[in-house]
Design a protein around this motif. Sequence first.
Motif, short mmCIF file in Angstrom:
data_model
loop_
_atom_site.label_atom_id
_atom_site.label_comp_id
_atom_site.label_asym_id
_atom_site.label_seq_id
_atom_site.Cartn_x
_atom_site.Cartn_y
_atom_site.Cartn_z
N ASN A 9 59.47 18.19 23.47
CA ASN A 9 58.70 18.50 24.66
C ASN A 9 57.51 19.40 24.37
O ASN A 9 56.82 19.84 25.28
CB ASN A 9 59.59 19.16 25.71
CG ASN A 9 60.28 20.41 25.19
OD1 ASN A 9 60.19 20.71 24.00
ND2 ASN A 9 60.96 21.12 26.06
N ARG A 11 55.07 18.39 22.19
CA ARG A 11 54.05 17.52 21.63
C ARG A 11 52.80 17.51 22.51
O ARG A 11 52.88 17.50 23.73
CB ARG A 11 54.58 16.10 21.50
CG ARG A 11 55.66 15.94 20.44
CD ARG A 11 56.00 14.48 20.26
NE ARG A 11 56.98 14.28 19.21
CZ ARG A 11 57.35 13.08 18.76
NH1 ARG A 11 56.80 11.99 19.29
NH2 ARG A 11 58.25 12.97 17.80
N GLU A 12 51.65 17.45 21.84
CA GLU A 12 50.39 17.30 22.55
C GLU A 12 50.16 15.82 22.85
O GLU A 12 50.93 14.95 22.44
CB GLU A 12 49.24 17.87 21.71
CG GLU A 12 49.37 19.35 21.37
CD GLU A 12 49.21 20.25 22.58
OE1 GLU A 12 48.72 19.76 23.62
OE2 GLU A 12 49.59 21.43 22.51
N LEU A 13 49.06 15.52 23.52
CA LEU A 13 48.79 14.15 23.93
C LEU A 13 48.52 13.24 22.72
O LEU A 13 48.86 12.06 22.75
CB LEU A 13 47.58 14.12 24.88
CG LEU A 13 47.30 12.79 25.57
CD1 LEU A 13 48.47 12.39 26.47
CD2 LEU A 13 46.01 12.88 26.38
N ASP A 14 47.94 13.81 21.65
CA ASP A 14 47.65 12.97 20.48
C ASP A 14 48.90 12.59 19.70
O ASP A 14 48.85 11.72 18.84
CB ASP A 14 46.65 13.68 19.56
CG ASP A 14 47.20 15.01 19.04
OD1 ASP A 14 48.21 15.49 19.61
OD2 ASP A 14 46.63 15.56 18.09
N GLN A 15 50.03 13.21 19.99
CA GLN A 15 51.30 12.89 19.35
C GLN A 15 52.29 12.27 20.35
O GLN A 15 53.49 12.25 20.09
CB GLN A 15 51.91 14.15 18.73
CG GLN A 15 51.04 14.77 17.64
CD GLN A 15 50.86 13.84 16.47
OE1 GLN A 15 51.83 13.28 15.94
NE2 GLN A 15 49.60 13.64 16.03
N THR A 16 51.77 11.78 21.48
CA THR A 16 52.62 11.15 22.50
C THR A 16 52.42 9.64 22.45
O THR A 16 51.28 9.17 22.32
CB THR A 16 52.24 11.67 23.90
OG1 THR A 16 52.37 13.09 23.92
CG2 THR A 16 53.16 11.08 24.97
N THR A 18 51.61 5.89 23.20
CA THR A 18 50.65 5.34 24.15
C THR A 18 51.33 4.68 25.34
O THR A 18 50.82 4.71 26.46
CB THR A 18 49.74 4.32 23.45
OG1 THR A 18 50.55 3.32 22.82
CG2 THR A 18 48.88 5.00 22.40
N VAL A 21 52.12 7.36 27.86
CA VAL A 21 50.92 7.79 28.59
C VAL A 21 50.52 6.75 29.61
O VAL A 21 50.23 7.06 30.77
CB VAL A 21 49.77 8.08 27.61
CG1 VAL A 21 48.50 8.44 28.37
CG2 VAL A 21 50.14 9.19 26.64
N CYS A 25 50.51 7.24 33.76
CA CYS A 25 49.24 7.05 34.46
C CYS A 25 49.31 5.86 35.41
O CYS A 25 48.75 5.91 36.52
CB CYS A 25 48.11 6.85 33.46
SG CYS A 25 47.71 8.33 32.49
#
Length: 487
Positions: A9, A11-16, A18, A21, A25
């Motif tokens: 929990n 992790r930033e968005l670049d390590q989430t 796709t 995400v 969304c």
Amino acid sequence: MAGGGGGGNTRELDQTPTWAVASVCGVIVLISILLEKGLHHIGEFFSHRKKKAMVEALEKVKAELMVLGFISLLLVFGQNYIIKICITEEAADTMLPCKLKAATYDAETGKDHSKGPKAVPDAKKGAEHLGGANMKAKCHEGKVSLISINALHQLHIFIFFLAVFHVMYSAITMALGRAKIRGWKEWEKEAAGQDDEFSNDPTRFRFTHETSFVRQHMNVLNKTPASFYISNFFRQFFRSVRKADYCALRHSFVNVHLAPGSKFDFQKYIKRSLEDDFKVIVGISPPLWASALTFLFLNVYGWHTMLWISIMPVVIILSVGTKLQGIICRMAIDITERHAVIQGIPLVQVSDQYFWFARPTFVLFLIHFTLFQNGFQIIYFLWILYEYGLDSCFNESNQFVFARLCLGVVVQFLCSYVTLPLYALVSQMGSTMKQSIFDDQTSKALKNWRAGVKKKAPNSNSKHGGHGSPTAGSPTRAAADSGIALT
């Protein structure tokens, strides 16, 4: 740190992934589209029914939602800048809504062992990990952030509650008000028949004290001011608007503002007037925002601010209801002082002087303020219930919480079902008519005028050498001839 590790929990968005995400969304976009389409269809329904005031009220609700959404976006965008604002620990320990927790910090484990009435559940502290390292690194020793990331997250949720329940609260208010006025439809039919009866019977004369309108108010005649207000205070709870009141006010409105004996649907006009009032009360004006900020500022432990914000709407709405009942009663008293014998239904005096400061709109402002304050305190309680639970330090006792909820429900019902429709009726006794009376009849008059001009144009050209009469087909004359026939 950002990146891998066992704590997924963090992790930033670049390590989430796709797909994660896109899924989140997609759900948010779908809910937003459904909400927008729903509001659009509601607006089309009101437009089809020619409910101009309701369309404007819906637009105002959309504007309020946009403002709340913009505030929420500002909080998200500015949170990294807000937490960089540092204040002293002494300042941070003042004016707290709950008792100050005796915190002890374990440097080895990095855990905060706080002793207090109720610690925030760990599940609700998840937002604190979002940028938590940056939050602690910005302030020097002896200083803390103005507001933490977790507190901003909770404030964000509060704004969401405010937006959602504001829409629901407004819908309930309008539904109850329309339900009350719908019950006056039979009175309108009977009153229209009485107008024909009395206009065709010139021998129908009575003493003023024999009329139903005056008789039902005789118990306060020649009494002390205290008994006058006490009687009107209790009258608002039992049949706040009676048939005799409705018929008397309707008869006076038609005779003062329109031609006597006009075919006029007063009940339909009152319903449109209620919609105009609703268009006002759905908005959140700067004074109401100021009152909300004042409550948040004064909600300090030991000051019992929640108690005052629960009692204030009750006091205001009962005072407004007593005043409106007193206006009707004062009209009955004035009739007995002016006339001894009348024909048919008594004619009451129409004047702004009956209202506080001779301003009927001030009464509407008090109703607006009451609805907002009552809704705000209910929303605040629901937010506390969601964030902290029922046994949080914000709630002094379960009995007090239950009493507040009961008061909130009573005020909502009393204000929406009793006071607001009563105001829509009594406010017609002001010195001026409301704009809503002209909506349908002016349009009808202009259409009749246009049709009349087209018919008279050939005859006028042949008789006057191509120049028509400037007065025979004027829109003013058309409005006077046909504008009062509102059905």
